[in-house]
Scaffold this active site. Sequence first.
Site, mmCIF file in Angstrom:
data_model
loop_
_atom_site.group_PDB
_atom_site.id
_atom_site.type_symbol
_atom_site.label_atom_id
_atom_site.label_comp_id
_atom_site.label_asym_id
_atom_site.label_seq_id
_atom_site.Cartn_x
_atom_site.Cartn_y
_atom_site.Cartn_z
ATOM 1 C CB CYS A 102 -4.702 -5.213 6.826
ATOM 2 S SG CYS A 102 -3.850 -3.893 6.731
ATOM 3 C CB CYS A 105 -4.815 0.163 8.701
ATOM 4 S SG CYS A 105 -4.227 0.159 7.228
ATOM 5 C CB SER A 106 -8.707 -2.342 8.740
ATOM 6 O OG SER A 106 -9.088 -0.950 8.414
ATOM 7 C CB CYS A 107 -5.828 -2.873 3.504
ATOM 8 S SG CYS A 107 -4.818 -1.472 3.828
HETATM 9 FE FE FE Z 1 -4.583 -1.725 5.960
#
Ligand code: FE
Length: 192
Positions: A102, A105-107
């Site tokens: 991602c 961000c950190s999906c």
């Molecule tokens: Fe994300």
Amino acid sequence: MDDTPTDMRQVRLRAEALESLLVERGLLMESDIDQVIAQFEQRVGPVNGAKVVARAWTDAEFKLRLLADGTDAIREFRFSGGQVERLVVVENTHVEHNVVVCTLCSCYPWALLGLPPRWYKDPAYRSRIVREPRSVLAEMGLEVPASKRIRVWDSSAEIRYMVLPQRPDGAEALSEKEREALVTRDAMIGVA
Ligand code: FE
């Protein structure tokens, strides 16, 4: 956030202070907290993704459905944890390797893989895996043969990806539980 022991201690202290305050004010029961922790420790995690992969390795009809519509195909497993409202499963083959990131961000597909590992949130991984996937994967211990194409899938607020690793030789002779044990979290992100 920097993961030095001092920082971790401060975070833990802050969490404990917050927890006792919420409990003291009657906004939260201690059993609620225990439930959330148990949820992520026992019911949400890579063990769920492994079940899906092991099934796809031996059930061709399920695999087709999984690749066509991940969200719909995993519904029957009744996983909790969320973040799979639009799940796309991408299949590793002898000519193609898939890896997930991602960049924003950190999906991450929580219901299948649990909480993302620290390196997944690292800005270096997020930017470099797109530009130089082969080198980053090699640094992480995965040498992708030059004959294989590498595809990088960038998660978004809407779409979460999971990699369907190739079935190892001989896996069809194993029991379902043994097959599940072969599937690692990192393989389902595409870095192992
Ligand atoms: Fe994300």
